[in-house]
Design a protein around this motif. Sequence first.
Motif, mmCIF file in Angstrom:
data_model
loop_
_atom_site.group_PDB
_atom_site.id
_atom_site.type_symbol
_atom_site.label_atom_id
_atom_site.label_comp_id
_atom_site.label_asym_id
_atom_site.label_seq_id
_atom_site.Cartn_x
_atom_site.Cartn_y
_atom_site.Cartn_z
ATOM 1 N N THR B 3 93.565 25.887 -25.720
ATOM 2 C CA THR B 3 92.966 25.055 -26.439
ATOM 3 C C THR B 3 92.874 23.608 -25.584
ATOM 4 O O THR B 3 93.842 23.620 -24.755
ATOM 5 N N ARG B 4 91.804 22.856 -25.628
ATOM 6 C CA ARG B 4 91.752 21.765 -25.236
ATOM 7 C C ARG B 4 91.142 20.487 -25.851
ATOM 8 O O ARG B 4 90.610 20.890 -26.952
ATOM 9 N N GLU B 5 91.324 19.222 -25.472
ATOM 10 C CA GLU B 5 90.798 18.071 -26.139
ATOM 11 C C GLU B 5 89.430 17.715 -25.226
ATOM 12 O O GLU B 5 89.498 17.513 -24.006
ATOM 13 N N ILE B 6 88.399 17.528 -25.962
ATOM 14 C CA ILE B 6 87.336 17.004 -25.597
ATOM 15 C C ILE B 6 86.419 16.243 -26.347
ATOM 16 O O ILE B 6 86.133 16.703 -27.620
ATOM 17 N N ALA B 7 85.937 15.036 -26.017
ATOM 18 C CA ALA B 7 85.090 13.915 -27.002
ATOM 19 C C ALA B 7 85.739 14.065 -28.418
ATOM 20 O O ALA B 7 85.232 14.104 -29.507
ATOM 21 N N ASN B 8 87.153 13.956 -28.348
ATOM 22 C CA ASN B 8 87.687 13.649 -29.585
ATOM 23 C C ASN B 8 87.708 15.020 -30.395
ATOM 24 O O ASN B 8 87.880 14.751 -31.585
ATOM 25 N N ALA B 9 87.820 15.848 -29.864
ATOM 26 C CA ALA B 9 87.729 17.492 -30.669
ATOM 27 C C ALA B 9 88.524 18.328 -29.981
ATOM 28 O O ALA B 9 88.957 18.223 -28.703
ATOM 29 N N THR B 10 89.222 19.176 -30.778
ATOM 30 C CA THR B 10 89.814 20.229 -30.112
ATOM 31 C C THR B 10 89.176 21.454 -30.031
ATOM 32 O O THR B 10 88.534 21.942 -31.045
ATOM 33 N N VAL B 11 88.915 22.219 -28.803
ATOM 34 C CA VAL B 11 88.250 23.670 -28.598
ATOM 35 C C VAL B 11 88.967 24.493 -27.841
ATOM 36 O O VAL B 11 89.913 24.202 -27.332
ATOM 37 N N GLU B 12 88.329 25.668 -28.051
ATOM 38 C CA GLU B 12 89.092 26.659 -27.741
ATOM 39 C C GLU B 12 88.201 27.195 -26.255
ATOM 40 O O GLU B 12 86.737 27.342 -26.340
ATOM 41 N N VAL B 13 88.735 27.439 -24.969
ATOM 42 C CA VAL B 13 88.334 27.702 -23.918
ATOM 43 C C VAL B 13 88.945 28.889 -23.235
ATOM 44 O O VAL B 13 90.067 29.043 -23.423
ATOM 45 N N ASP B 14 88.228 29.721 -22.276
ATOM 46 C CA ASP B 14 88.978 30.688 -21.655
ATOM 47 C C ASP B 14 89.417 30.268 -20.356
ATOM 48 O O ASP B 14 89.421 28.931 -20.088
ATOM 49 N N ASP B 15 90.219 31.059 -19.655
ATOM 50 C CA ASP B 15 90.956 30.548 -18.451
ATOM 51 C C ASP B 15 90.049 29.938 -17.355
ATOM 52 O O ASP B 15 90.373 29.110 -16.645
ATOM 53 N N ASP B 16 88.781 30.270 -17.417
ATOM 54 C CA ASP B 16 87.660 29.538 -16.433
ATOM 55 C C ASP B 16 86.902 28.439 -17.052
ATOM 56 O O ASP B 16 86.130 27.651 -16.305
ATOM 57 N N GLY B 17 87.449 27.992 -18.192
ATOM 58 C CA GLY B 17 87.196 26.795 -18.925
ATOM 59 C C GLY B 17 85.714 26.953 -19.817
ATOM 60 O O GLY B 17 85.091 25.893 -19.937
ATOM 61 N N PHE B 18 85.226 28.209 -19.880
ATOM 62 C CA PHE B 18 84.136 28.278 -20.865
ATOM 63 C C PHE B 18 84.426 28.471 -22.261
ATOM 64 O O PHE B 18 85.621 28.919 -22.692
ATOM 65 N N PHE B 19 83.514 27.829 -22.801
ATOM 66 C CA PHE B 19 83.862 27.870 -24.461
ATOM 67 C C PHE B 19 83.948 29.207 -25.088
ATOM 68 O O PHE B 19 83.182 30.185 -24.715
ATOM 69 N N VAL B 20 84.925 29.592 -26.140
ATOM 70 C CA VAL B 20 84.910 30.889 -26.633
ATOM 71 C C VAL B 20 84.039 30.904 -27.786
ATOM 72 O O VAL B 20 83.581 31.855 -28.110
ATOM 73 N N ASP B 21 84.056 29.553 -28.471
ATOM 74 C CA ASP B 21 83.300 29.746 -29.583
ATOM 75 C C ASP B 21 82.217 28.493 -29.571
ATOM 76 O O ASP B 21 82.432 27.436 -29.590
ATOM 77 N N PRO B 22 80.852 28.789 -29.311
ATOM 78 C CA PRO B 22 79.820 27.961 -29.012
ATOM 79 C C PRO B 22 79.488 26.966 -30.200
ATOM 80 O O PRO B 22 79.092 25.825 -29.714
ATOM 81 N N THR B 23 80.091 27.308 -31.429
ATOM 82 C CA THR B 23 79.746 26.462 -32.503
ATOM 83 C C THR B 23 80.626 25.014 -32.494
ATOM 84 O O THR B 23 80.407 24.155 -33.237
ATOM 85 N N GLN B 24 81.704 25.192 -31.570
ATOM 86 C CA GLN B 24 82.830 24.085 -31.407
ATOM 87 C C GLN B 24 81.795 22.870 -30.586
ATOM 88 O O GLN B 24 82.632 21.559 -30.326
ATOM 89 N N TRP B 25 80.919 23.381 -30.029
ATOM 90 C CA TRP B 25 80.266 22.401 -28.776
ATOM 91 C C TRP B 25 79.471 21.340 -29.520
ATOM 92 O O TRP B 25 78.701 21.545 -30.602
ATOM 93 N N THR B 26 79.387 20.048 -29.074
ATOM 94 C CA THR B 26 78.683 19.267 -29.407
ATOM 95 C C THR B 26 77.872 18.455 -28.193
ATOM 96 O O THR B 26 78.598 18.443 -26.985
ATOM 97 N N GLU B 27 76.793 17.701 -28.673
ATOM 98 C CA GLU B 27 75.889 17.291 -27.256
ATOM 99 C C GLU B 27 76.875 16.203 -26.362
ATOM 100 O O GLU B 27 76.587 16.171 -25.397
#
Lengths: 171, 106
Positions: B3-27
Amino acid sequence: MTDTSTALVETPEVADTPAAIEKVSIIISKGSLEEIYPGLIMANGARAEGIDVNVFFTFFGLDAVHKKRNEHIKVATVGNPGLHIPTWAGGLPGVSALMTKYMEHQIEGLDIPDIPEFVQMISDTGAGLYGCLASVDLFGLERDDLIDELDGIITVGEFYEMAAGGQIIFT
Amino acid sequence: MTTREIANATVEVDDDGFFVDPTQWTEDMAPLLAEECGVPTPLTDKHWQVLHFMRDQYFDKGTGPTVRKLGKTSGVTVKELYQLFPKGPAKLAARCAGIPKPRGCV
């Protein structure tokens, strides 16, 4: 006297992850469909990963960048055990054309472009495309016989200079 | 996966930094992701066109498009795609658009 032999053995440093490939130079040296596509797929795939690419067309591989021949690349049906047909059958009239048509159909079904379009696309990705000077001379070709996207006709020495610092893949 | 922090949110990413759950993404994450992976910023309209196309394709087909598909269907040519995302258009656009890395050889 103490044994110092172990102290002389240097332990090589091993990186945790191997360094990423940053540049490849791909040589396409044969002119049949099944020998041109792999090189093109490797070139295009490398660019998709952000790897710098040069493609060097030599000998019959030049047909892939030959204006009049690149639309008529055939599958080799003689001496090609991978096709699983007897060699004598592969030599019958029309078999190569038929097999080529079949393979082209399969390739199109996978949405893989035909050879002229694929070469154009690879040029658009920013890869460098080069013809081999010795082969161009050997076949008596002119610059105009080869596609406009070709970035140059170069010597083997120039190829090695260009390939410096990267990996070389021969196909 | 991490998990990582970005734009004040916690998101799940894989080892290469790609989102695991695209619904966690915001513009508002896109410009930050772009800067991280070497995409020229500020993001232009064309960048956004590609990012939205990547996401639409992902939600429609379950996977992002390859460069070839992008060039044919996104309205941005292969040449332009490599200007927008020099180090690999499909891969980097997927990363900035918060979808998994597209798989495909051509």
